[in-house]
Design a protein around this motif. Sequence first.
Motif, mmCIF file in Angstrom:
data_model
loop_
_atom_site.group_PDB
_atom_site.id
_atom_site.type_symbol
_atom_site.label_atom_id
_atom_site.label_comp_id
_atom_site.label_asym_id
_atom_site.label_seq_id
_atom_site.Cartn_x
_atom_site.Cartn_y
_atom_site.Cartn_z
ATOM 1 N N ALA A 186 1.843 7.850 -19.415
ATOM 2 C CA ALA A 186 1.083 7.000 -20.230
ATOM 3 C C ALA A 186 -0.208 6.773 -19.693
ATOM 4 O O ALA A 186 -0.401 7.100 -18.386
ATOM 5 N N ASP A 187 -1.272 6.313 -20.294
ATOM 6 C CA ASP A 187 -2.441 5.870 -19.878
ATOM 7 C C ASP A 187 -2.182 4.849 -18.654
ATOM 8 O O ASP A 187 -1.660 4.111 -18.800
ATOM 9 N N ASP A 188 -3.226 5.282 -17.694
ATOM 10 C CA ASP A 188 -3.105 4.688 -16.342
ATOM 11 C C ASP A 188 -4.390 4.855 -15.711
ATOM 12 O O ASP A 188 -5.315 5.264 -16.044
ATOM 13 N N THR A 189 -4.343 4.141 -14.301
ATOM 14 C CA THR A 189 -5.511 4.202 -13.491
ATOM 15 C C THR A 189 -4.721 4.571 -12.150
ATOM 16 O O THR A 189 -4.088 3.905 -11.570
ATOM 17 N N LEU A 190 -5.005 5.520 -11.671
ATOM 18 C CA LEU A 190 -4.695 6.083 -10.164
ATOM 19 C C LEU A 190 -5.684 5.583 -9.018
ATOM 20 O O LEU A 190 -6.819 5.395 -9.342
ATOM 21 N N ARG A 191 -5.145 5.592 -7.854
ATOM 22 C CA ARG A 191 -5.966 5.247 -6.713
ATOM 23 C C ARG A 191 -5.388 6.033 -5.557
ATOM 24 O O ARG A 191 -4.225 6.475 -5.541
ATOM 25 N N ILE A 192 -6.324 6.824 -4.981
ATOM 26 C CA ILE A 192 -5.995 7.826 -3.770
ATOM 27 C C ILE A 192 -6.370 6.917 -2.509
ATOM 28 O O ILE A 192 -7.546 6.273 -2.257
ATOM 29 N N GLU A 193 -5.478 6.836 -1.549
ATOM 30 C CA GLU A 193 -5.562 6.001 -0.189
ATOM 31 C C GLU A 193 -5.018 6.904 0.949
ATOM 32 O O GLU A 193 -4.312 7.715 0.831
ATOM 33 N N HIS A 194 -5.565 6.738 2.133
ATOM 34 C CA HIS A 194 -5.166 7.322 3.305
ATOM 35 C C HIS A 194 -4.443 6.265 4.015
ATOM 36 O O HIS A 194 -5.246 5.169 4.351
ATOM 37 N N VAL A 195 -3.325 6.499 4.609
ATOM 38 C CA VAL A 195 -2.585 5.509 5.491
ATOM 39 C C VAL A 195 -2.691 6.301 6.904
ATOM 40 O O VAL A 195 -2.044 7.452 7.188
ATOM 41 N N GLY A 196 -3.278 5.631 7.933
ATOM 42 C CA GLY A 196 -3.366 6.128 8.998
ATOM 43 C C GLY A 196 -2.058 6.059 9.931
ATOM 44 O O GLY A 196 -1.028 5.368 9.543
ATOM 45 N N ALA A 197 -2.008 6.933 11.047
ATOM 46 C CA ALA A 197 -0.987 6.789 11.943
ATOM 47 C C ALA A 197 -0.560 5.378 12.567
ATOM 48 O O ALA A 197 0.258 5.171 12.799
ATOM 49 N N ASP A 198 -1.888 4.717 12.489
ATOM 50 C CA ASP A 198 -1.720 3.374 12.976
ATOM 51 C C ASP A 198 -1.392 2.056 12.138
ATOM 52 O O ASP A 198 -1.231 1.014 12.019
ATOM 53 N N GLY A 199 -1.210 2.579 10.777
ATOM 54 C CA GLY A 199 -0.581 1.746 9.713
ATOM 55 C C GLY A 199 -1.918 1.398 8.832
ATOM 56 O O GLY A 199 -1.870 0.889 7.678
ATOM 57 N N SER A 200 -3.138 1.475 9.119
ATOM 58 C CA SER A 200 -4.281 1.188 8.511
ATOM 59 C C SER A 200 -4.353 1.902 7.161
ATOM 60 O O SER A 200 -4.030 3.050 7.077
ATOM 61 N N THR A 201 -4.944 1.255 6.198
ATOM 62 C CA THR A 201 -5.222 1.854 4.957
ATOM 63 C C THR A 201 -6.714 1.707 4.445
ATOM 64 O O THR A 201 -7.017 1.102 4.637
ATOM 65 N N THR A 202 -7.281 3.010 3.898
ATOM 66 C CA THR A 202 -8.291 3.213 3.509
ATOM 67 C C THR A 202 -8.130 3.928 1.986
ATOM 68 O O THR A 202 -7.698 4.948 2.005
ATOM 69 N N VAL A 203 -8.784 3.301 1.226
ATOM 70 C CA VAL A 203 -8.950 3.723 -0.062
ATOM 71 C C VAL A 203 -9.873 4.785 -0.487
ATOM 72 O O VAL A 203 -11.140 4.499 -0.052
ATOM 73 N N VAL B 194 -1.736 11.039 2.978
ATOM 74 C CA VAL B 194 -2.572 10.596 1.691
ATOM 75 C C VAL B 194 -1.533 10.610 0.683
ATOM 76 O O VAL B 194 -0.815 11.571 0.337
ATOM 77 N N ARG B 195 -1.925 9.565 -0.213
ATOM 78 C CA ARG B 195 -0.939 9.167 -1.120
ATOM 79 C C ARG B 195 -1.939 8.855 -2.640
ATOM 80 O O ARG B 195 -3.082 8.307 -2.684
ATOM 81 N N VAL B 196 -1.283 9.360 -3.710
ATOM 82 C CA VAL B 196 -1.733 8.964 -5.048
ATOM 83 C C VAL B 196 -0.735 7.876 -5.844
ATOM 84 O O VAL B 196 0.515 8.265 -5.741
ATOM 85 N N LEU B 197 -1.370 6.789 -6.263
ATOM 86 C CA LEU B 197 -0.414 5.839 -6.482
ATOM 87 C C LEU B 197 -1.116 5.521 -8.013
ATOM 88 O O LEU B 197 -2.129 5.561 -8.374
ATOM 89 N N ASN B 198 -0.008 4.980 -8.733
ATOM 90 C CA ASN B 198 -0.626 4.429 -10.271
ATOM 91 C C ASN B 198 -0.685 3.027 -10.027
ATOM 92 O O ASN B 198 -0.719 2.277 -9.021
ATOM 93 N N GLN B 199 -1.024 2.524 -11.367
ATOM 94 C CA GLN B 199 -1.432 1.127 -11.287
ATOM 95 C C GLN B 199 -0.229 0.119 -10.795
ATOM 96 O O GLN B 199 -0.431 -1.036 -10.337
ATOM 97 N N ALA B 200 0.991 0.445 -11.069
ATOM 98 C CA ALA B 200 2.188 -0.264 -10.529
ATOM 99 C C ALA B 200 2.591 -0.178 -9.063
ATOM 100 O O ALA B 200 3.356 -0.821 -8.755
ATOM 101 N N GLY B 201 1.738 0.507 -8.468
ATOM 102 C CA GLY B 201 1.825 0.911 -7.078
ATOM 103 C C GLY B 201 2.995 1.984 -6.893
ATOM 104 O O GLY B 201 3.388 2.361 -5.474
ATOM 105 N N ASP B 202 3.388 2.835 -7.696
ATOM 106 C CA ASP B 202 4.195 3.874 -7.517
ATOM 107 C C ASP B 202 3.690 5.080 -6.895
ATOM 108 O O ASP B 202 2.428 5.270 -7.465
ATOM 109 N N VAL B 203 4.225 5.694 -5.882
ATOM 110 C CA VAL B 203 3.833 6.803 -5.233
ATOM 111 C C VAL B 203 3.942 8.108 -5.948
ATOM 112 O O VAL B 203 5.103 8.295 -6.089
ATOM 113 N N LEU B 204 2.793 8.751 -6.512
ATOM 114 C CA LEU B 204 3.166 9.719 -7.502
ATOM 115 C C LEU B 204 3.022 11.302 -6.497
ATOM 116 O O LEU B 204 3.851 12.028 -6.863
#
Length: 736
Positions: free
Chosen positions: A190-207, A431-441
């Motif tokens: 369904a129509d959605d908005t995705l986000r790409i983020e990098h989760v570092g080995a130290d747990g930090s998250t960068t969008v 690297v993760r691609v997530l939808n608006q609900a936060g699910d990892v695709l």
Amino acid sequence: MSRIIYTLTDEAPMLATYSFLPIVQAYARTAGVEVETRDISLAARIISQFPERLTDEQRQGDALAELGALAKTPEANIIKLPNISASMPQLKAAVAELRSQGYDLPDYPDSPATDDERDVKARYDRVKGSAVNPVLREGNSDRRAPLSVKNYARKHPHRMGAWTAESRTNVATMGVDDFRSNEKTVVIPADDTLRIEHVGADGSTTVLRESIPVLAGEVVDGTVLHVAALHEFLAAQIARAEAEGVLFSVHLKATMMKISDPILFGHVIRAFFPRVFEQYGDDLRAAGLDPANGLNGILQGLAALPNGDEIKAAFDQGIADGPDLAMVDSDKGVTNLHVPSDVIVDASMPAMIRTSGHMWGPDGDEHDTLAVIPDSSYAGIYQAVLDDCRANGAFDPATMGSVPNVGLMAQAAEEYGSHDKTFEIPADGTVRVLNQAGDVLIEHEVATGDIWRACQTKDVPIRDWVKLAVTRARASSTPAVFWLDESRAHDATLIELVRGYLAEHDTDGLQIEILSPVDAMAFSLERIRRGEDTISVTGNVLRDYLTDLFPIMELGTSAKMLSVVPLINGGGLFETGAGGSAPKHVTQLVKADYLRWDSLGEFLALAVSFEHLATATGNASAQVLADTLDAATGRFLDENRSPGRAIGTIDNRGSHFYLAQYWADELAGQTVDTELAAAFGPLAASLHADEEAIVAELIAPQGSPVDIGGYYHPDAAKTEAVMRPSATLNAALATL
């Protein structure tokens, strides 16, 4: 008045436009058709990004954005000539030229540290690489060799180098840990908005990308190429080339794939010169000498370093110690590693195949070559051609069949790294691609320096692509093959969709196959050798590769292909062929006032543009223009009026004169539109009466240098004077 938009672009096609467009505008206006221009050259695209820094006289609107909006309307009728897909060296060279002409443009910030610098980089990044095509291509691609061109090639076959079973030329590709093998694909429900983020080995998250709008049914891919595996692979291939006594070459697409492939090119240079980068890597990095821009950029920058001579000697030693490098220009010492845009895979590989599987070596002779294509998505198609030539010899242009193409490219259908979802990974992690609900695709483990990318392909273009394939198969009574590999994630998803959408069409009596690219190549080559045609139905990258490969083998050039883009909303985009050796043509013009660019692609595109206009607007005179231009082009080919190969023969400008003469003859002689016949009768007579004078005026300036005021941004008045040297022809056209 009906309207056609003719694009102003770059290099040789731009120069040819100064000569040909006045003919087109004069003829078209007589039939009630206005031919307008829009400047989408690299220089114009750069200028449009910085209006606040320029004077009123210097500012240019964003013509590309304007045409992108027009392409979504039924009224669109756009003729698009080849443009520069700017690599970083080309972008910087264009900026430097514009600045020398008084344009207050900022430097490109390689490592932006402030918001202003990040803004400048973002603006420049919008115009580099394949910035034009995704904007204009609001439809899928229909590329084929017109019958007149194919018949001419059969009557006058170009030279093909001989092949032997002993040829040692091969393709080397990774096969593992590359984009193809790591690909993961999802279809958005369904129509959605995705986000790409990098989760570092130290747990930090960068969008990496905050918001990517997607539509229901959209196909989204994510994949990664691991650079540690890349370096192992490259080291092995360098050693293999040395052991086998063949040239080492790399073939990428650092223009269209403007993020991923320059990075890959830089890794090839690092791998070829490991000792140089181990010893001097910090010095080069501190000086901003990035191997992604090619060996030439590094060598030119060494003069500014205190130890530059020492580093230059180390590079020379690296060349001496390694396998012989394939050369772009043996006489000038330009290697395969010098400039990323010199070895674009879709042009460089067909040229090798056409030349007995050889490239030029440092000694100025032809040699067998190891062609390194790191990602394995499509490398296998070239190995299949090499193996076929080894077994069966060179192809015969006088008898071989044709492989037209239906290509999936509408609405920026992505399949490569030229977009804003490709990243060089800064640190180990995920690297993760997530939808608006936060699910990892989609999710990939990554290491520092890996190249990760995501791609999008909307559902509407896929449906239209299948429809166009069926339409072309029925119209030409030709088998159509979808080049899709069920073992690749992206292709497996498309196969399911294609099968479903094919069921919505009448395919009775049609031969439609789905084969892996390697099997599809073998199938097509077998038919080619029997003189039979096969439609290739492919994604965007293979569309580029195949519509260079097959035309170069069949016709000697890809510039003679008819390239029609039926726009989804009813308009038409008509492309005029490939740029190819356009830069060399510009150099020859400046040195000797001789332009070898062949405008046949422009003639072909213009005819179908008039035809589309006639159908869309009911302008019967436009159809007469189309029919007579087609007849004139056939005569043009039969009488061999393409540019000659040497000074003293007609060049591009002379070929335009003969096209104009033949077209005027056809218009004057036709009986469908008596007003047009009456208008062109006197012109046809004068073009014949003054033929000797006109040709003499066109040839007379040859042999002397000319000044056009710039490479990327030539002076309009100077260029017009150079490209329209016949006062007699100019006066004749003015009578219309």
